[in-house]
Motif scaffolding. Structure first.
Motif, PDB file in Angstrom:
ATOM      1  N   ASN A 284       0.926  -1.279   0.062  1.00 45.96           N
ATOM      2  CA  ASN A 284       0.013  -0.045   0.230  1.00 45.96           C
ATOM      3  C   ASN A 284       0.859   1.135  -0.119  1.00 45.96           C
ATOM      4  OD1 ASN A 284      -2.223  -1.586   0.059  1.00 45.96           O
ATOM      5  ND2 ASN A 284      -2.615  -1.476   2.321  1.00 45.96           N
ATOM      6  N   LEU A 285       2.134   1.150   0.716  1.00 44.09           N
ATOM      7  CA  LEU A 285       2.798   2.334   0.877  1.00 44.09           C
ATOM      8  C   LEU A 285       3.392   2.889  -0.484  1.00 44.09           C
ATOM      9  CD1 LEU A 285       4.637   4.334   2.659  1.00 44.09           C
ATOM     10  CD2 LEU A 285       6.380   2.498   2.711  1.00 44.09           C
ATOM     11  N   PHE A 286       3.713   1.589  -1.291  1.00 42.89           N
ATOM     12  CA  PHE A 286       4.493   1.977  -2.416  1.00 42.89           C
ATOM     13  C   PHE A 286       3.138   1.859  -3.795  1.00 42.89           C
ATOM     14  CE2 PHE A 286       8.212   0.747  -0.382  1.00 42.89           C
ATOM     15  CZ  PHE A 286       9.258   1.728  -0.497  1.00 42.89           C
ATOM     16  N   ALA A 287       1.938   1.829  -3.369  1.00 44.81           N
ATOM     17  CA  ALA A 287       1.045   1.986  -4.233  1.00 44.81           C
ATOM     18  C   ALA A 287       1.170   2.919  -5.508  1.00 44.81           C
ATOM     19  CB  ALA A 287      -0.324   2.004  -3.945  1.00 44.81           C
ATOM     20  N   LYS A 288       1.886   4.071  -5.122  1.00 49.44           N
ATOM     21  CA  LYS A 288       1.760   4.924  -6.299  1.00 49.44           C
ATOM     22  C   LYS A 288       3.257   5.065  -7.251  1.00 49.44           C
ATOM     23  CE  LYS A 288      -1.422   8.326  -4.464  1.00 49.44           C
ATOM     24  NZ  LYS A 288      -1.653   9.428  -3.414  1.00 49.44           N
ATOM     25  N   LYS A 289       4.006   3.948  -6.556  1.00 47.64           N
ATOM     26  CA  LYS A 289       5.526   3.785  -7.138  1.00 47.64           C
ATOM     27  C   LYS A 289       5.780   2.464  -7.587  1.00 47.64           C
ATOM     28  CE  LYS A 289       7.361   7.582  -4.564  1.00 47.64           C
ATOM     29  NZ  LYS A 289       8.079   7.902  -3.266  1.00 47.64           N
ATOM     30  N   PRO A 290       4.802   1.804  -8.582  1.00 40.68           N
ATOM     31  CA  PRO A 290       4.841   0.501  -8.700  1.00 40.68           C
ATOM     32  C   PRO A 290       6.243  -0.474  -8.819  1.00 40.68           C
ATOM     33  CG  PRO A 290       3.625   1.542 -10.482  1.00 40.68           C
ATOM     34  CD  PRO A 290       4.004   2.714  -9.438  1.00 40.68           C
ATOM     35  N   LYS A 291       7.057   0.453  -9.691  1.00 40.83           N
ATOM     36  CA  LYS A 291       8.264  -0.123  -9.769  1.00 40.83           C
ATOM     37  C   LYS A 291       9.299  -0.548  -8.287  1.00 40.83           C
ATOM     38  CE  LYS A 291       9.529   1.930 -14.122  1.00 40.83           C
ATOM     39  NZ  LYS A 291      10.550   3.028 -14.766  1.00 40.83           N
ATOM     40  N   LEU A 292       9.002   0.186  -7.612  1.00 41.41           N
ATOM     41  CA  LEU A 292       9.378  -0.108  -5.983  1.00 41.41           C
ATOM     42  C   LEU A 292       8.998  -1.128  -5.263  1.00 41.41           C
ATOM     43  CD1 LEU A 292      10.080   3.911  -4.969  1.00 41.41           C
ATOM     44  CD2 LEU A 292      11.770   2.012  -5.905  1.00 41.41           C
ATOM     45  N   VAL A 293       7.664  -1.715  -5.698  1.00 42.88           N
ATOM     46  CA  VAL A 293       6.920  -2.607  -4.921  1.00 42.88           C
ATOM     47  C   VAL A 293       7.945  -3.794  -4.870  1.00 42.88           C
ATOM     48  CG1 VAL A 293       4.929  -3.963  -4.589  1.00 42.88           C
ATOM     49  CG2 VAL A 293       4.890  -1.592  -5.404  1.00 42.88           C
TER      50      VAL A 293
END
Lengths: 192, 247, 358
Positions: free
Chosen positions: A158-167
């Protein structure tokens, strides 16, 4: 009251090591499991000495004191934090030590020490140490079993929801940390 | 019979508490006439100052809020920002506006609050009994400057209109005087324009009105108007210092 | 909406929005500037007004102006700023306008420090301004309670046409906890046409919002009217919580806000070990729960009380008033921005228990 669940973790290290975020993820995961949670940034005299910390308190009924001078568990990411918190952990607690930056170990035998090379793991996976906090977070969850791995992974996603590459890379770091923590817990259980 | 002069609809039919010769009555009437002429009585909220004019709401028949000393521009801001459809004006004396409320007037003007400020400058504190104001002229005797205002001790009188006109934010800043019929007519024109700018949503406006305080100046009403003309006009030049159309 | 993990300052700001507040006037001061920061982002999203004033004095007078039009309006500040706002607070009580004020208390006197404190107790409960002035004062202990207090503060303020203050401390605004906004009912603002400065619209006599009463008999009558409102508040609005105050409880700790959480933990721990202790937590600091505390003090089992505060002893005066010194009232406090640790409190309570004969 015997069924009451209660746990506390202090996350401590340099500013910029992502400890406040790690604590926030733990609080979110705890909340998702239906626990009462409190996240408290370091305050007062604690703020001095170059360590940034936060405390996360989880409780199945109500979080009483959000101020926890002697936490049940601690994650220490640098030497000053290790020196400060290792003596304060309650007996039976867990101390996650970032062994990439801390060579020393505590001489306490009444706590479970989990050394983990957080920075190295993060560099291996992502090429830099920015996500070392995730390895440590995984380790404390694995070593204490206070919440499920699934909950913490969901919080991270959820934290990285806006930065999918980092998930995915962060999930991998978290998972490797978790495995190291869990292995330490199981080993300690076997040794009794 | 044709009525050619009557009490403005926006005023109550009641005697005022002002001293003989005091120009507050004139200023009140000008504001009331403007409110009548613009047909805004039903949507006007005045903010009263602390000072002689605190009782303005006894004479003006519109909604009123009684502010604390000097803060009328702040309270007017709260009113206008919460109900932008209202016409909001403050009516303040020189102690209220130029001394204790210096910060509030400067910042309300600087924010460009769409309010109108009627500023009565009579160079003295009236209600408390004739003490020195920030607008008291050099050498002018008051109960707290018994030997006359000493500019080395307390500095020079503040010219509020000029001071506010330095602000970059658009505004309508005028100084008029109430010492004779011609200037009273000019003052009314300025007050009306100030309200029009507010109605158009254009700008903050302040009309400074040079006024008399015969009682605390220790003069007859006639002497007071003469004194204003001979002394105040020199230090406080009349004119339009700024309009919203200025660059 | 599900539960949300939020920082205290943001939860308080959001609660105001949920309560229908669309106007905020404030001035930055640590440790509560995040409330203003949050609302500076959030107000425009909901068509509201956020305005940073030139000072706390101006902010509170803007609050007064907006409140005089019957608008739901809030400000927040911290101790030194609250002192500056006291001017308008008094006018607002005198002019009978509703508004909500949040004080994130920090250590004093003077500039003091920026860390959590409870040393504005006297000011909040007895002296929010000159004159015969009272605010209803709510003291939340958690973020969920902060949200509930903010949301109920608006209708409370409107009910009495009197400001309501929420006293949090620096910790409450800085920490994160889970909050649920949906469990609090929202209310519509009441009709204000009979008193507020909204413009007559040609439909009514003009309204006058003022606090000046030059006629002494008129002012006395006004003071008595306000007193009747305070009496009503004292009758209807007292809130408190009792934790482990049982038939055998010997020592009753009295604590509010953050301190009460520390005391709660200690009381639960001591109870578990068989010590006869309990916690009385005032939720409204004004009106104070005098009657309930007095009832408790009359129990034979109860041998004493102990006021535990982040001050050098302020609420203790109310505790003593409540129990009328029929039972001893001890004190433990930390100052300077230091939150008492559970160990501190444990030691102090055990000592007090010892004094009372074990």
């Amino acid at each position: 009251m015997s069924d009451r669940f209660h746990n506390e973790v202090v996350f401590a290290g340099f500013g910029g090591q992502g400890l406040l975020t790690a604590g926030k993820l733990l609080a979110q995961a705890g909340m998702a499991e239906g626990l009462q949670v409190a996240w408290v940034p370091s305050y007062g005299p604690e703020m001095r000495g170059g360590t940034a910390s936060c405390t996360v308190v989880l409780d199945s009924v109500i979080v009483g004191s959000p101020i926890v001078p002697s936490p049940m568990n601690a994650v220490v990411m640098n030497l000053p934090s290790m020196k400060k918190f290792a003596p304060e952990i309650k007996p039976g607690g867990v101390l996650v030590i970032n062994s990439s930056l801390i060579e020393e170990r505590s001489d306490r035998t009444d706590i479970l020490q989990v050394p983990i090379n957080c920075n190295d793991i993060a560099i291996e996976v992502m090429g830099n140490s920015r996500s070392a906090n995730m390895a440590a977070l995984g380790a404390i969850v694995g070593a204490t079993d206070m919440i499920s791995y699934e909950s913490i992974e969901t919080a991270l996603r959820n934290l990285f929801a806006k930065k999918p590459k980092l998930v995915e890379p962060n999930v991998e770091i978290l998972k490797r940390g978790y495995e190291i923590g869990r292995a330490a817990r199981e080993k300690a259980a076997q040794e009794g | 019979m044709v009525t050619i002069f009557t009490r403005p609809d926006s005023m109550f039919d009641t005697p005022t508490h002002y001293c003989p010769g005091c120009t507050h009555g004139v200023a009140h009437r000008l504001v009331a006439e403007v409110i009548d002429e613009l047909g805004i009585k039903d949507k006007t909220v005045g903010v009263a100052p602390v000072g002689c004019a605190v009782l303005i709401y006894n004479y003006m028949n519109t909604d009123f809020v009684e502010g604390s000393h000097g803060r009328a521009p702040a309270s007017a801001t709260g009113i206008k920002r919460s109900r932008p459809d209202l016409v909001v004006y403050t009516y303040q004396g020189d102690g209220d506006l130029a001394s204790i409320g210096a910060a509030e007037i400067v910042h309300a003007a600087n924010r460009g609050e769409k309010i109108t400020v009627v500023f009565i400058n009579n160079a003295i504190y009236g209600m408390t009994g004739g003490q020195m104001a920030p607008t008291t002229l050099p050498g002018q005797k008051t109960t707290t400057s018994p030997k006359g205002r000493d500019v080395n001790h307390i500095g020079y009188p503040i010219r509020m209109a000029e001071l506010l006109a330095t602000l970059k934010t658009p505004g309508y800043i005028v100084r008029s005087s109430l010492h004779d019929p011609y200037h009273i007519a000019m003052a009314k024109k300025a007050i009306k324009q100030a309200f029009i700018y507010q109605l158009e949503g254009k700008a903050f406006s302040m009309v400074e009105l040079l006024s008399t305080c015969p009682t605390n100046w220790g003069m007859t009403p006639y002497q007071a108007t003469q004194w204003l003309k001979e002394n105040m006009l020199q230090y406080y030049p009349l004119g339009v210092f700024k309009t919203p159309e200025d660059e | 909406m599900a539960k949300k993990l939020m920082k205290g300052a943001e939860a308080i700001g959001e609660a105001a929005i949920r309560a229908g507040c669309r106007h905020y006037f404030g001035y930055p001061i640590t440790p509560q500037s995040e409330i203003a920061e949050y609302l500076s982002r959030r107000m425009p999203e909901v068509g509201g007004v956020f305005l940073q004033a030139e000072s706390e004095v101006a902010a509170s007078n803007m609050l007064f102006g907006a409140a005089a039009t019957g608008t739901r309006v809030m400000t927040s500040s911290s101790s030194p700023g609250i002192s500056l706002m006291a001017e308008a607070f008094s006018y607002m009580v005198g002019a009978e306008v509703p508004a909500v004020v949040v004080n994130a208390m920090r250590g004093g006197p003077g500039l003091g420090g920026i860390l959590p404190s409870q040393s504005d107790y006297f000011q909040a409960t007895k002296a929010n301004g000159h004159g015969d002035v009272h605010f209803i004062v709510l003291a939340p202990a958690s973020l969920q309670e902060s949200v509930e207090h903010v949301m109920m503060a608006f209708p409370l303020a409107e009910k009495y046409r009197n400001p309501v203050m929420i006293v949090a401390d620096g910790l409450v605004v800085q920490m994160m906890e889970s909050v649920d906004f949906d469990i609090v009912e929202t209310t519509d603002p009441p009709d204000v046409e009979d008193w507020a400065a909204t413009g007559t619209k040609g439909r009514r006599e003009r309204n006058l919002v003022k606090s000046l009463f030059l006629d002494p008999l008129g002012l006395e009558e006004h003071n008595r009217k306000l007193r009747r409102k305070y009496d009503e508040m004292e009758e209807n609005e007292v809130r408190y919580e009792e934790v482990l105050i049982e038939d055998d409880t010997k020592l009753v700790a009295v604590a509010y806000g953050t301190t009460s959480r520390v005391v709660r933990s200690v009381v639960e721990e001591l109870r578990g070990e068989g010590y006869p202790v309990g916690l009385f937590r005032p939720i409204t600091l004004y009106p104070f729960a005098y009657d309930r505390l007095r009832e408790i003090s009359k129990r034979d089992s109860v041998k004493g009380f102990m006021s535990i505060e982040m001050s050098t002893g302020q609420m203790i005066y109310d505790v003593r008033l409540a129990v009328q010194d029929l039972k001893p009232v001890g004190f433990f406090g930390r100052q300077g921005g230091i939150i008492p640790t559970p160990d501190d409190v444990r030691k102090a309570m055990l000592q007090e228990l010892e004094k009372l004969g074990g």
